[in-house]
Design an enzyme around this catalytic site. Structure first.
Site, PDB file in Angstrom:
ATOM      1  N   SER A   1     -29.747  19.992 -28.391  1.00 38.07           N
ATOM      2  CA  SER A   1     -30.448  20.250 -27.136  1.00 38.07           C
ATOM      3  C   SER A   1     -29.696  21.284 -26.319  1.00 38.07           C
ATOM      4  O   SER A   1     -28.495  21.493 -26.508  1.00 38.07           O
ATOM      5  CB  SER A   1     -30.562  18.966 -26.311  1.00 38.07           C
TER       6      SER A   1
ATOM      7  N   CYS B   1     -40.480  21.958 -24.134  1.00 38.74           N
ATOM      8  CA  CYS B   1     -40.261  23.282 -23.527  1.00 38.74           C
ATOM      9  C   CYS B   1     -39.212  24.083 -24.286  1.00 38.74           C
ATOM     10  O   CYS B   1     -39.185  25.311 -24.197  1.00 38.74           O
ATOM     11  CB  CYS B   1     -39.868  23.133 -22.056  1.00 38.74           C
TER      12      CYS B   1
ATOM     13  N   GLN C   1     -39.549  12.126 -26.525  1.00 35.20           N
ATOM     14  CA  GLN C   1     -40.466  13.117 -27.066  1.00 35.20           C
ATOM     15  C   GLN C   1     -40.623  12.981 -28.590  1.00 35.20           C
ATOM     16  O   GLN C   1     -41.722  13.126 -29.121  1.00 35.20           O
ATOM     17  CB  GLN C   1     -39.991  14.528 -26.692  1.00 35.20           C
TER      18      GLN C   1
END
Length: 195
Positions: free
Chosen positions: A159, A99, A170
């Site tokens: 992040s 995302c 991921q």
């Protein structure tokens, strides 16, 4: 009379090359390799250096509306890897899509991978109708910078929430999908294993 400097330099280089060849012969002999130094050098000249290129977008460079259009669910990634690989022959590709980021890692032996080619390969998989100039949001990293970036991503230093652990899963998943769709994956193997 002194020799011209270019002649002295040429003689020096020839002597240096001879000494290197003799040292290599001795090293090969000690290692039990039955090969001449000349043959070893010929084999080395055939090796092509692998280059790593990263083309991506993330929460720092791209508004959420565009990130949503250039984001792919895991079920679509294997097909995209095959499609992108076909559009960039001779490469190995891995696609990390979350995302907060979409990053295409490309291992290649081409002299220069066209940045535009990598972006076009990725954008060709998106529905960007009505979107103006998404290319300006992409970043490009090459070589050591691309590998460092992957390590920063994997360790969640890059992040939105530093220290979150989901990104490691991921990255592992994106690498696994790359291995599943490219059975002879070798070029990307080392950098993903180190990350």
């Amino acid at each position: 009379d002194a020799l011209p400097i270019c002649v002295e330099a040429h003689v020096f280089i020839c002597v240096l090359a001879y000494l290197i060849e003799i040292c290599l012969e001795l090293k090969l002999k000690r290692a039990g390799v039955k090969m001449t130094a000349r043959k070893a050098l010929d084999l080395l000249s055939e090796i092509k250096m692998v280059k790593l290129t990263l083309i991506g977008i993330n929460f720092k460079s791209t508004p959420v509306e565009l990130r949503e259009k250039i984001s792919f669910p895991p079920s679509q990634v294997p097909g995209l890897l095959v499609r992108i690989g076909r559009s960039l022959p001779g490469t190995e590709v891995s696609l990390l899509s979350t995302c907060n980021r979409t990053e295409l890692y490309i291992a290649h032996t081409n002299g220069e991978l066209e940045e535009k080619g990598g972006i076009d390969a990725l954008l060709g998989c998106c529905d960007l109708a009505g979107t103006e100039c998404p290319e300006q949001h992409f970043y490009l990293k090459e070589g050591v910078d691309a590998a460092r970036h992957l390590m920063a991503v994997t360790s969640s230093l890059d992040s939105m929430v530093v220290g979150e652990t989901e990104v490691l899963r991921q990255v592992k998943q994106s690498y696994q999908m790359a291995m599943d769709t490219q059975p002879k994956l070798k070029k990307l193997h080392t950098v993903f294993q180190k990350a």
